[in-house]
Design a protein around this motif. Structure first.
Motif, short mmCIF file in Angstrom:
data_model
loop_
_atom_site.label_atom_id
_atom_site.label_comp_id
_atom_site.label_asym_id
_atom_site.label_seq_id
_atom_site.Cartn_x
_atom_site.Cartn_y
_atom_site.Cartn_z
N UNK A 53 0.79 -1.29 -0.33
CA UNK A 53 0.28 -0.34 0.03
C UNK A 53 1.02 1.29 0.00
N UNK A 54 0.17 2.10 -0.53
CA UNK A 54 1.40 3.44 -0.84
C UNK A 54 0.09 4.20 -1.27
N UNK A 55 -0.09 5.17 -0.42
CA UNK A 55 -1.17 6.12 -0.69
C UNK A 55 -1.03 7.25 -0.51
N UNK A 56 -1.27 7.85 -2.38
CA UNK A 56 -1.36 9.41 -2.70
C UNK A 56 -2.57 10.33 -1.39
N UNK A 57 -1.36 11.62 -1.59
CA UNK A 57 -2.00 12.93 -1.06
C UNK A 57 -3.66 12.59 -0.55
N UNK A 58 -4.01 12.35 -2.11
CA UNK A 58 -5.57 13.68 -1.85
C UNK A 58 -6.25 12.06 -1.63
N UNK A 59 -5.65 10.83 -1.67
CA UNK A 59 -6.47 9.80 -1.39
C UNK A 59 -6.49 9.52 0.68
N UNK A 60 -5.33 10.18 0.54
CA UNK A 60 -4.98 9.98 2.01
C UNK A 60 -5.96 10.94 2.98
N UNK A 61 -6.62 12.18 2.50
CA UNK A 61 -6.72 13.16 3.02
C UNK A 61 -8.90 12.39 2.94
N UNK A 62 -8.73 11.71 1.79
CA UNK A 62 -9.77 11.86 1.62
C UNK A 62 -10.75 10.45 2.75
N UNK A 63 -9.47 9.35 3.15
CA UNK A 63 -9.61 8.68 3.70
C UNK A 63 -9.83 9.49 4.99
N UNK A 64 -8.61 9.67 5.98
CA UNK A 64 -9.01 10.78 6.76
C UNK A 64 -10.15 11.27 7.17
N UNK A 65 -10.51 12.27 6.48
CA UNK A 65 -11.94 12.68 6.44
C UNK A 65 -13.23 11.79 7.01
N UNK A 66 -12.56 10.46 5.83
CA UNK A 66 -14.00 9.72 6.11
C UNK A 66 -13.84 9.20 7.85
N UNK A 67 -12.22 8.68 8.07
CA UNK A 67 -11.99 7.80 9.78
C UNK A 67 -12.55 8.93 10.91
N UNK A 68 -13.10 10.51 10.36
CA UNK A 68 -12.94 11.58 11.64
C UNK A 68 -14.46 11.35 11.46
N UNK A 69 -15.26 11.19 10.61
CA UNK A 69 -16.24 11.08 10.29
C UNK A 69 -17.33 9.64 11.00
N UNK A 70 -16.57 8.60 11.09
CA UNK A 70 -16.81 7.35 11.44
C UNK A 70 -16.31 6.96 12.66
N UNK A 71 -15.59 7.83 12.96
CA UNK A 71 -15.21 8.28 14.95
C UNK A 71 -16.44 8.27 15.55
N UNK A 103 7.31 3.52 8.37
CA UNK A 103 7.02 2.56 8.78
C UNK A 103 7.05 1.51 7.89
N UNK A 104 8.58 0.97 8.19
CA UNK A 104 9.28 0.08 7.08
C UNK A 104 9.48 0.13 6.13
N UNK A 105 8.89 0.49 4.85
CA UNK A 105 9.87 1.01 3.76
C UNK A 105 8.49 2.03 3.17
N UNK A 106 7.87 2.46 4.11
CA UNK A 106 6.84 3.79 3.89
C UNK A 106 6.54 4.90 3.98
N UNK A 107 6.62 5.85 4.06
CA UNK A 107 6.47 6.79 4.23
C UNK A 107 4.68 7.04 5.57
N UNK A 108 4.96 7.59 6.62
CA UNK A 108 3.83 7.05 7.07
C UNK A 108 3.02 8.64 7.22
N UNK A 109 1.55 7.90 6.39
CA UNK A 109 1.01 9.66 5.57
C UNK A 109 0.50 10.19 6.72
N UNK A 110 0.26 9.63 8.27
CA UNK A 110 -0.12 10.97 9.10
C UNK A 110 1.02 11.49 9.79
N UNK A 111 2.42 11.65 8.91
CA UNK A 111 3.38 12.61 8.82
C UNK A 111 3.36 13.30 7.59
N UNK A 112 3.80 13.19 6.89
CA UNK A 112 3.70 13.63 5.79
C UNK A 112 2.47 14.46 5.28
N UNK A 113 1.18 14.06 5.39
CA UNK A 113 -0.15 15.06 4.75
C UNK A 113 -0.70 15.62 6.39
#
Length: 174
Positions: free
Chosen positions: A99-117, A132-142
């Motif tokens: 999994x490698x997630x881009x900024x727009x996808x991550x921000x859309x997912x983050x919005x959905x997460x906040x609505x669900x919690x 985190x392993x080979x991946x950039x942490x999207x929470x830090x990056x975006x």
């Protein structure tokens, strides 16, 4: 991208099996291990101030992320935090290894997460590694952040036992 989000508010056997299987094929740190987090929670003195919110995020019917969040009530404020508390050195989610997630996808997912919690007042996601392993942490990056401290780490090609054996031999035979 279409994501499905399910929330678990406790530690149970079905979550344990799913988590343990996912952990084997995901990027994570030892502080996101099911056994470790379950025991962290069992040993908390003030469980009443905490709500466990483990998010299972699937994409195209495949588990892609496990986000072990919790809500902590402190001074009348509900904080969204990672599970693990003071005892965890690194806090983050588990990310499927491809999994490698881009900024727009991550921000859309983050919005959905906040609505669900459940409702919270403040996001306080501390002790996060940049990778985190080979991946950039999207929470830090975006996400907007305030840098509080720095931490270094190494990636070893060996298992811990192999590392010990090599290094102990060097010291013993000097």
């Amino acid at each position: 991208m279409e994501y499905e989000i399910k929330i678990h508010y406790d530690y149970n056997d079905s979550l344990k099996d799913l988590w343990n299987n996912f952990e084997k094929k995901s990027f994570n740190h030892c502080f996101q291990n099911f056994y470790w987090l379950e025991n962290w929670y069992k040993n908390l003195k003030d469980k009443e101030a905490l709500i466990i919110c483990t998010l299972l995020v699937t994409k195209n019917n495949q588990l892609s992320y496990i986000f072990p969040f919790c809500l902590e009530k402190k001074f009348g404020i509900r904080l969204l935090k990672w599970q693990g508390g003071l005892q965890a050195d690194y806090m983050n989610g588990l990310f499927f290894s491809t999994t490698d997630i881009g900024k727009i996808d991550f921000l859309n997912l983050w919005k959905k997460i906040k609505e669900k919690l459940p409702k919270f007042d403040l996001v306080y996601l501390e002790k996060q590694p940049e990778k985190i392993g080979q991946l950039e942490n999207p929470f830090v990056k975006y996400l907007s952040k305030i840098q509080q401290s720095y931490s270094s780490s190494i990636v070893s090609e060996d298992t811990f036992d192999e590392f010990l054996e090599k290094n102990l031999k060097k010291k013993i035979f000097r």
